[in-house]
Design a protein around this motif. Sequence first.
Motif, PDB file in Angstrom:
ATOM      1  N   LYS A  84     -33.555  33.682  10.981  1.00 24.18           N
ATOM      2  CA  LYS A  84     -33.547  35.133  10.996  1.00 24.18           C
ATOM      3  C   LYS A  84     -34.953  35.681  10.762  1.00 24.18           C
ATOM      4  O   LYS A  84     -35.803  35.004  10.191  1.00 24.18           O
ATOM      5  N   PRO A  85     -35.193  36.921  11.174  1.00 22.78           N
ATOM      6  CA  PRO A  85     -36.496  37.547  10.912  1.00 22.78           C
ATOM      7  C   PRO A  85     -36.767  37.641   9.412  1.00 22.78           C
ATOM      8  O   PRO A  85     -35.856  37.602   8.586  1.00 22.78           O
ATOM      9  N   VAL A  86     -38.046  37.805   9.064  1.00 19.72           N
ATOM     10  CA  VAL A  86     -38.449  37.856   7.662  1.00 19.72           C
ATOM     11  C   VAL A  86     -37.700  38.957   6.914  1.00 19.72           C
ATOM     12  O   VAL A  86     -37.230  38.744   5.792  1.00 19.72           O
ATOM     13  N   ARG A  87     -37.572  40.129   7.508  1.00 22.15           N
ATOM     14  CA  ARG A  87     -36.912  41.236   6.829  1.00 22.15           C
ATOM     15  C   ARG A  87     -35.475  40.891   6.464  1.00 22.15           C
ATOM     16  O   ARG A  87     -35.036  41.156   5.340  1.00 22.15           O
ATOM     17  N   GLU A  88     -34.738  40.271   7.393  1.00 19.79           N
ATOM     18  CA  GLU A  88     -33.350  39.916   7.122  1.00 19.79           C
ATOM     19  C   GLU A  88     -33.259  38.858   6.032  1.00 19.79           C
ATOM     20  O   GLU A  88     -32.417  38.945   5.126  1.00 19.79           O
ATOM     21  N   ARG A  89     -34.122  37.831   6.121  1.00 21.41           N
ATOM     22  CA  ARG A  89     -34.097  36.776   5.104  1.00 21.41           C
ATOM     23  C   ARG A  89     -34.447  37.336   3.733  1.00 21.41           C
ATOM     24  O   ARG A  89     -33.870  36.946   2.720  1.00 21.41           O
ATOM     25  N   ALA A  90     -35.390  38.272   3.692  1.00 22.90           N
ATOM     26  CA  ALA A  90     -35.810  38.846   2.414  1.00 22.90           C
ATOM     27  C   ALA A  90     -34.705  39.691   1.798  1.00 22.90           C
ATOM     28  O   ALA A  90     -34.484  39.642   0.579  1.00 22.90           O
ATOM     29  N   ILE A  91     -34.008  40.471   2.606  1.00 21.01           N
ATOM     30  CA  ILE A  91     -32.913  41.304   2.077  1.00 21.01           C
ATOM     31  C   ILE A  91     -31.820  40.413   1.503  1.00 21.01           C
ATOM     32  O   ILE A  91     -31.297  40.672   0.410  1.00 21.01           O
ATOM     33  N   GLU A  92     -31.477  39.356   2.199  1.00 21.75           N
ATOM     34  CA  GLU A  92     -30.436  38.452   1.707  1.00 21.75           C
ATOM     35  C   GLU A  92     -30.896  37.717   0.442  1.00 21.75           C
ATOM     36  O   GLU A  92     -30.121  37.563  -0.503  1.00 21.75           O
ATOM     37  N   ALA A  93     -32.156  37.274   0.444  1.00 19.49           N
ATOM     38  CA  ALA A  93     -32.680  36.570  -0.732  1.00 19.49           C
ATOM     39  C   ALA A  93     -32.762  37.513  -1.928  1.00 19.49           C
ATOM     40  O   ALA A  93     -32.413  37.136  -3.055  1.00 19.49           O
ATOM     41  N   GLY A  94     -33.232  38.744  -1.704  1.00 21.93           N
ATOM     42  CA  GLY A  94     -33.313  39.707  -2.791  1.00 21.93           C
ATOM     43  C   GLY A  94     -31.950  40.060  -3.342  1.00 21.93           C
ATOM     44  O   GLY A  94     -31.774  40.211  -4.562  1.00 21.93           O
ATOM     45  N   ALA A  95     -30.971  40.196  -2.469  1.00 21.10           N
ATOM     46  CA  ALA A  95     -29.614  40.504  -2.919  1.00 21.10           C
ATOM     47  C   ALA A  95     -29.068  39.387  -3.798  1.00 21.10           C
ATOM     48  O   ALA A  95     -28.415  39.644  -4.821  1.00 21.10           O
ATOM     49  N   ALA A 115     -36.905  33.203   0.438  1.00 19.80           N
ATOM     50  CA  ALA A 115     -36.753  33.491   1.867  1.00 19.80           C
ATOM     51  C   ALA A 115     -37.648  32.624   2.740  1.00 19.80           C
ATOM     52  O   ALA A 115     -37.612  32.744   3.963  1.00 19.80           O
ATOM     53  N   GLN A 116     -38.459  31.782   2.111  1.00 17.36           N
ATOM     54  CA  GLN A 116     -39.368  30.883   2.836  1.00 17.36           C
ATOM     55  C   GLN A 116     -40.311  31.670   3.751  1.00 17.36           C
ATOM     56  O   GLN A 116     -40.388  31.446   4.953  1.00 17.36           O
ATOM     57  N   CYS A 117     -40.988  32.631   3.118  1.00 19.24           N
ATOM     58  CA  CYS A 117     -41.989  33.403   3.829  1.00 19.24           C
ATOM     59  C   CYS A 117     -43.128  33.688   2.866  1.00 19.24           C
ATOM     60  O   CYS A 117     -43.099  33.270   1.707  1.00 19.24           O
ATOM     61  N   SER A 118     -44.142  34.393   3.322  1.00 18.75           N
ATOM     62  CA  SER A 118     -45.272  34.721   2.468  1.00 18.75           C
ATOM     63  C   SER A 118     -45.109  36.114   1.874  1.00 18.75           C
ATOM     64  O   SER A 118     -44.383  36.963   2.412  1.00 18.75           O
ATOM     65  N   VAL A 119     -45.795  36.361   0.749  1.00 23.41           N
ATOM     66  CA  VAL A 119     -45.783  37.692   0.155  1.00 23.41           C
ATOM     67  C   VAL A 119     -46.394  38.699   1.120  1.00 23.41           C
ATOM     68  O   VAL A 119     -45.931  39.840   1.228  1.00 23.41           O
ATOM     69  N   HIS A 120     -47.419  38.256   1.831  1.00 20.69           N
ATOM     70  CA  HIS A 120     -48.066  39.140   2.810  1.00 20.69           C
ATOM     71  C   HIS A 120     -47.060  39.614   3.865  1.00 20.69           C
ATOM     72  O   HIS A 120     -47.073  40.791   4.260  1.00 20.69           O
ATOM     73  N   SER A 121     -46.185  38.734   4.305  1.00 18.99           N
ATOM     74  CA  SER A 121     -45.198  39.125   5.315  1.00 18.99           C
ATOM     75  C   SER A 121     -44.189  40.122   4.752  1.00 18.99           C
ATOM     76  O   SER A 121     -43.670  40.965   5.482  1.00 18.99           O
ATOM     77  N   LEU A 122     -43.918  40.045   3.440  1.00 18.65           N
ATOM     78  CA  LEU A 122     -43.016  41.024   2.824  1.00 18.65           C
ATOM     79  C   LEU A 122     -43.672  42.398   2.773  1.00 18.65           C
ATOM     80  O   LEU A 122     -43.003  43.414   2.996  1.00 18.65           O
ATOM     81  N   ALA A 124     -45.793  43.420   4.922  1.00 22.30           N
ATOM     82  CA  ALA A 124     -45.764  43.892   6.307  1.00 22.30           C
ATOM     83  C   ALA A 124     -44.380  44.409   6.692  1.00 22.30           C
ATOM     84  O   ALA A 124     -44.251  45.373   7.454  1.00 22.30           O
ATOM     85  N   ALA A 125     -43.320  43.774   6.161  1.00 25.38           N
ATOM     86  CA  ALA A 125     -41.956  44.147   6.533  1.00 25.38           C
ATOM     87  C   ALA A 125     -41.455  45.376   5.786  1.00 25.38           C
ATOM     88  O   ALA A 125     -40.672  46.164   6.330  1.00 25.38           O
ATOM     89  N   PHE A 126     -41.881  45.541   4.523  1.00 29.60           N
ATOM     90  CA  PHE A 126     -41.329  46.612   3.697  1.00 29.60           C
ATOM     91  C   PHE A 126     -42.367  47.615   3.197  1.00 29.60           C
ATOM     92  O   PHE A 126     -42.056  48.783   3.042  1.00 29.60           O
ATOM     93  N   GLY A 127     -43.552  47.138   2.882  1.00 33.78           N
ATOM     94  CA  GLY A 127     -44.563  47.992   2.267  1.00 33.78           C
ATOM     95  C   GLY A 127     -44.747  47.719   0.793  1.00 33.78           C
ATOM     96  O   GLY A 127     -45.816  47.965   0.238  1.00 33.78           O
ATOM     97  N   GLY A 128     -43.720  47.201   0.123  1.00 36.46           N
ATOM     98  CA  GLY A 128     -43.810  46.905  -1.293  1.00 36.46           C
ATOM     99  C   GLY A 128     -42.441  46.653  -1.888  1.00 36.46           C
ATOM    100  O   GLY A 128     -41.413  46.684  -1.202  1.00 36.46           O
ATOM    101  N   ARG A 129     -42.407  46.421  -3.209  1.00 39.47           N
ATOM    102  CA  ARG A 129     -41.149  46.085  -3.886  1.00 39.47           C
ATOM    103  C   ARG A 129     -40.164  47.247  -3.850  1.00 39.47           C
ATOM    104  O   ARG A 129     -38.958  47.041  -3.656  1.00 39.47           O
ATOM    105  N   GLU A 130     -40.642  48.468  -4.063  1.00 35.53           N
ATOM    106  CA  GLU A 130     -39.743  49.614  -4.099  1.00 35.53           C
ATOM    107  C   GLU A 130     -39.010  49.781  -2.770  1.00 35.53           C
ATOM    108  O   GLU A 130     -37.797  50.014  -2.742  1.00 35.53           O
TER     109      GLU A 130
END
Length: 280
Positions: A84-95, A115-122, A124-130
């Motif tokens: 899955k794309p980084v954004r999808e993996r991150a949402i599932e991992a964060g949940a 999510a097996q990605c880099s912090v930099h990619s997060l 890029a996908a979201f803008g930050g933790r908030e």
Amino acid sequence: MSNSEYPDPVPSDPVPSELVPSELVQAALRVARAREAAVADVPLQAIAREAGISRSTLLRRLGGGRRALDDAVRAAGVDPGGQKPVRERAIEAGAALISGHGLASLSLERVASSAQCSVHSLYAAFGGREEMLQAIFLRYSPMVDVEAVVATQPADLDSTVRKIYALMATAIGREPRVMPAILAELLARPQDESLQPLVQYIYPRLFAGVGKWLTAEIAAGRIRDLPPLLLLQQMSSPLVMHLLLRPATRQVPDLPSPSIEEVCDTFADAFLRAVALPAP
């Protein structure tokens, strides 16, 4: 059609996966990691470049197509496609982190690791933790679905309320238990600065959607003229409290436990009796 500028030919006689040179497998894995993509999504041109050969040479070694390479990658213990794309993996991992360990566990570093990605990619996908927390909340809360229900401003108050209750029950009861974890944090530490960005995001959006619908119902003479905040709390609080406590009360022997449908109907009836006005 592949991701490169040329279509991959249909292999006429692909080589067995065990005969694919290991350096080609490693080249494919390196490019996939660098791009944070599945091997199957990496163009053959990029793999050939990483291996230091031409695309035509790579195809010749693979027997004319990439099936042998995908099989060899799979034999090396890596799924070659479908990631899955980084954004999808991150949402599932964060949940999963929020559900298992609370909001305090939600950091970009921990999500990136899971999510097996880099912090930099997060970033890029979201803008930050908030922003990532907002995305997780929207995915696992009923807000988007409830907004869709009330957006049409339906005249049937009864069916609208019951739809909202069903959506609330589904969201709060689903796994991972994101909504119960967030609500628990809000109840335990309402002044926590780390929660304020989420609170400041939720309430304006809530009033712009459900609050606007309730105001329209008041103007139409279908419900009592009460402050929208109190109406929101009167509608949601009994059901939310029941759903939060339900996993615990179901462990009590011989304690009757009505179905979710019965619970939603009971609280919907109570809310409508309390606020609905007789038809003119």
